[in-house]
Motif scaffolding. Structure first.
Motif, mmCIF file in Angstrom:
data_model
loop_
_atom_site.group_PDB
_atom_site.id
_atom_site.type_symbol
_atom_site.label_atom_id
_atom_site.label_comp_id
_atom_site.label_asym_id
_atom_site.label_seq_id
_atom_site.Cartn_x
_atom_site.Cartn_y
_atom_site.Cartn_z
ATOM 1 N N GLY A 1 0.796 -1.220 0.000
ATOM 2 C CA GLY A 1 0.000 0.000 0.000
ATOM 3 C C GLY A 1 0.827 1.268 0.000
ATOM 4 O O GLY A 1 2.047 1.265 -0.161
ATOM 5 N N GLY A 2 0.134 2.391 0.219
ATOM 6 C CA GLY A 2 0.802 3.686 0.195
ATOM 7 C C GLY A 2 1.355 3.991 -1.176
ATOM 8 O O GLY A 2 0.748 3.688 -2.208
ATOM 9 N N ALA A 3 2.540 4.585 -1.193
ATOM 10 C CA ALA A 3 3.179 4.947 -2.451
ATOM 11 C C ALA A 3 4.194 3.913 -2.911
ATOM 12 O O ALA A 3 4.969 4.159 -3.825
ATOM 13 N N VAL A 4 4.216 2.737 -2.281
ATOM 14 C CA VAL A 4 5.171 1.697 -2.655
ATOM 15 C C VAL A 4 4.870 1.214 -4.059
ATOM 16 O O VAL A 4 3.721 0.927 -4.410
ATOM 17 N N THR A 5 5.904 1.122 -4.887
ATOM 18 C CA THR A 5 5.750 0.689 -6.275
ATOM 19 C C THR A 5 6.490 -0.620 -6.500
ATOM 20 O O THR A 5 7.328 -1.037 -5.686
ATOM 21 N N ALA B 1 3.060 6.262 14.222
ATOM 22 C CA ALA B 1 3.819 7.426 13.773
ATOM 23 C C ALA B 1 4.969 7.725 14.727
ATOM 24 O O ALA B 1 6.041 8.184 14.301
ATOM 25 N N GLU B 2 4.770 7.451 16.014
ATOM 26 C CA GLU B 2 5.810 7.722 16.998
ATOM 27 C C GLU B 2 7.028 6.825 16.774
ATOM 28 O O GLU B 2 8.174 7.270 16.874
ATOM 29 N N VAL B 3 6.782 5.557 16.478
ATOM 30 C CA VAL B 3 7.893 4.644 16.206
ATOM 31 C C VAL B 3 8.697 5.119 14.997
ATOM 32 O O VAL B 3 9.939 5.141 15.023
ATOM 33 N N ALA C 1 5.161 0.629 6.208
ATOM 34 C CA ALA C 1 5.775 1.106 4.968
ATOM 35 C C ALA C 1 4.843 2.026 4.198
ATOM 36 O O ALA C 1 5.301 2.951 3.500
ATOM 37 N N ALA C 2 3.531 1.798 4.292
ATOM 38 C CA ALA C 2 2.570 2.625 3.563
ATOM 39 C C ALA C 2 2.549 4.054 4.070
ATOM 40 O O ALA C 2 2.152 4.971 3.343
ATOM 41 N N ASP C 3 2.951 4.261 5.322
ATOM 42 C CA ASP C 3 2.942 5.607 5.916
ATOM 43 C C ASP C 3 4.343 6.194 6.047
ATOM 44 O O ASP C 3 4.567 7.086 6.872
ATOM 45 N N ASP C 4 5.268 5.686 5.254
ATOM 46 C CA ASP C 4 6.671 6.081 5.387
ATOM 47 C C ASP C 4 7.220 6.558 4.050
ATOM 48 O O ASP C 4 7.693 5.757 3.250
#
Length: 487
Positions: free
Chosen positions: A168-172, A268-270, A303-306
């Motif tokens: 997910g997220g912006a991972v391609t 998010a804290e981690v 990973a989706a939020d990173d």
């Protein structure tokens, strides 16, 4: 027309025509496609499976095939320049002997003697594995053009794309490498991110196989305690400051062995703490596909939020399929990706192409979502049965958390405070494990899950490796007898 070539040609024709349908719109029926293109039903099924694996089509058993809805707009690229410092600023550290203790791993891989119930297994029982679907997928894969040739070093593009969508997220797909199982992917990540002698932060307790990998690479595992909401951010920050570590290994979803899910406010804290330390987080997302039927919506991967390349993500098909279906993904963003790729190529060249082709066939088939639904329902039933039997017959074994995913329960033994319960002191795990084996049930002691002194005795009980709920009930009965002996 030759069957193999017609599959690709039909898939390409359907791909060109997808714009004629609105997102979610239904494609012509398989019968209509057979009549229109004068091909066999097998050819139509395989062409639709290929489009499904590419994320262009969604198949629904009994309803047909539909155009997939478009992905969300790509998130803006993050800043990965910080990795140049993290990857090159390895300080001088005392070297750690590269000893390999595989006992914590083999306990969940070794088949118990006949008649012994397998509460120590690390994989679902064959009755929970999609054996027919895997056999069919492997047979179809073996007939694909070029199936026995050399694959791209990074893995088949379609399979990388499928894993990227799952992350997910912006991972391609360009940020995904196909690996030979989660264990191999973790080994690659640890070697890429930390030099011999360096500390690596780990959850406490955590998966013994990861501890063995770290020590085999000459790394020093440093524990960071986990509570019911996952790793504690305050102690994680303390550990980074005290050790100068550049790597933290985390299982944020249904953690092994506690079953904890990292709380929303901690996610998010981690990432913030790791980013401030110039460190990587290895996200071991090992059982996302073993969610129970009563679980709510799953959180996104870390990973989706990173966007900044802090997370190196590991995900695998193995737990949801078979111990021998060793296909996994290793995803990363930034300069570290090339280091991961180089280590993997040197270690193993590539994952065999027939296995990658079979994975594509499996996840693109209608049998795959059916299998996941059936697995989800059965895991819930087994978990509930084991938790209920434990509460009824072994109330002295504390069960602090009942997970909604994964394949095991984590129990705390009574404190060794004198009297009869003293048997559960320092040698309590060993005594109970031995007594259980004498009574025909194999257990996993808790000690190998701790990289330092454990706070108490523990046991991990698997409810997925046995044949069914009948064996769970019988296993708990045998464990009751074993506890009476050990006490």
């Amino acid at each position: 027309m030759h069957e193999r070539s017609s599959v690709g040609e039909l898939a390409e024709q359907l791909r060109r025509e997808l714009d004629c349908y609105s997102p979610g719109g239904k494609l012509p029926s398989s019968r209509a496609l057979v009549e229109r293109f004068r091909v066999s039903p097998v050819t139509v099924s395989r062409a639709l499976a290929q489009l499904s694996a590419e994320g262009l089509v969604v198949t629904r058993p009994g309803a047909g095939a539909f155009r997939a809805r478009p992905h969300a707009v790509a998130e803006p690229a993050g800043d990965t320049s910080w990795q140049e410092v993290a990857l090159s600023a390895d300080g001088v550290a005392e070297l750690v002997p590269r000893t390999v203790d595989a006992s914590g791993v083999t306990v969940s891989l070794t088949t118990p003697p006949p008649g012994v119930l397998e509460f120590n297994g690390g994989y679902p029982h064959p009755s929970l594995q999609p054996e027919r679907a895997m056999a069919a997928a492997l047979a179809r894969a073996g007939r694909r053009p070029g199936a026995w040739g050399r694959p791209p070093l990074d893995g088949l593009p379609e399979l990388r794309e499928w894993f990227a969508r799952g992350i997910g997220g912006a991972v391609t797909a360009a940020e995904v490498l196909i690996a030979a199982g989660g264990q191999a992917a973790l080994a690659t990540a640890l070697r890429a991110l930390a030099p011999p002698g360096a500390p690596v932060l780990v959850e406490s307790p955590t998966y013994p196989g990861m501890l063995a990998l770290a020590r085999a690479a000459g790394l020093r595992p440093v524990p960071v305690p986990v509570d019911p909401d996952g790793v504690r951010p305050d102690l994680l920050a303390d550990a980074f400051r005290a050790t100068g570590a550049r790597v933290f290994v985390c299982q944020p979803l249904f953690q092994n062995p506690t079953g904890a899910v990292l709380a929303p406010d901690r996610r998010a804290e981690v990432l913030r703490i790791a980013r401030a330390a110039g460190a990587f987080v290895i996200e071991d997302d090992f059982v996302r596909r073993l969610v129970h039927a009563d679980s709510g919506p799953l959180p996104r991967t870390l990973a989706a939020d990173d966007p900044d390349g802090v997370v190196v993500h590991v995900g695998s098909l193995t737990k949801a399929t078979s111990p021998s279906f060793r296909v996994a993904a290793l995803a990363a963003r930034g300069p570290v990706l090339e280091r991961l790729r180089a280590i993997q190529v040197v270690d193993s060249f590539f994952v065999p192409r027939p296995l990658q082709e079979a994975a594509l066939e499996l996840v693109g088939s209608p049998a795959w979502p059916r299998h996941l639904r059936a697995l989800s329902a059965e895991l819930k039933t087994r978990r509930t049965t084991m938790a209920t039997e434990l509460a009824l017959h072994l109330p002295e074994l504390a069960l602090p958390h009942i997970p909604s995913g994964g394949y095991h329960l984590w129990l705390r033994l009574p404190d060794g405070a004198g009297g009869a319960s003293q048997a559960f002191g320092s040698g309590g795990e060993s005594a109970l494990t031995a007594a259980a084996l004498r009574n025909g049930v194999a257990l996993t002691p808790g000690r190998p899950y701790f990289s330092a002194e454990p706070p108490a005795g523990h046991l991990r009980l698997s409810f997925a490796a046995v044949a069914g709920v009948g064996e769970i009930t019988e296993g708990i009965r045998r464990l009751r007898v074993a506890c009476d002996e050990a006490l």
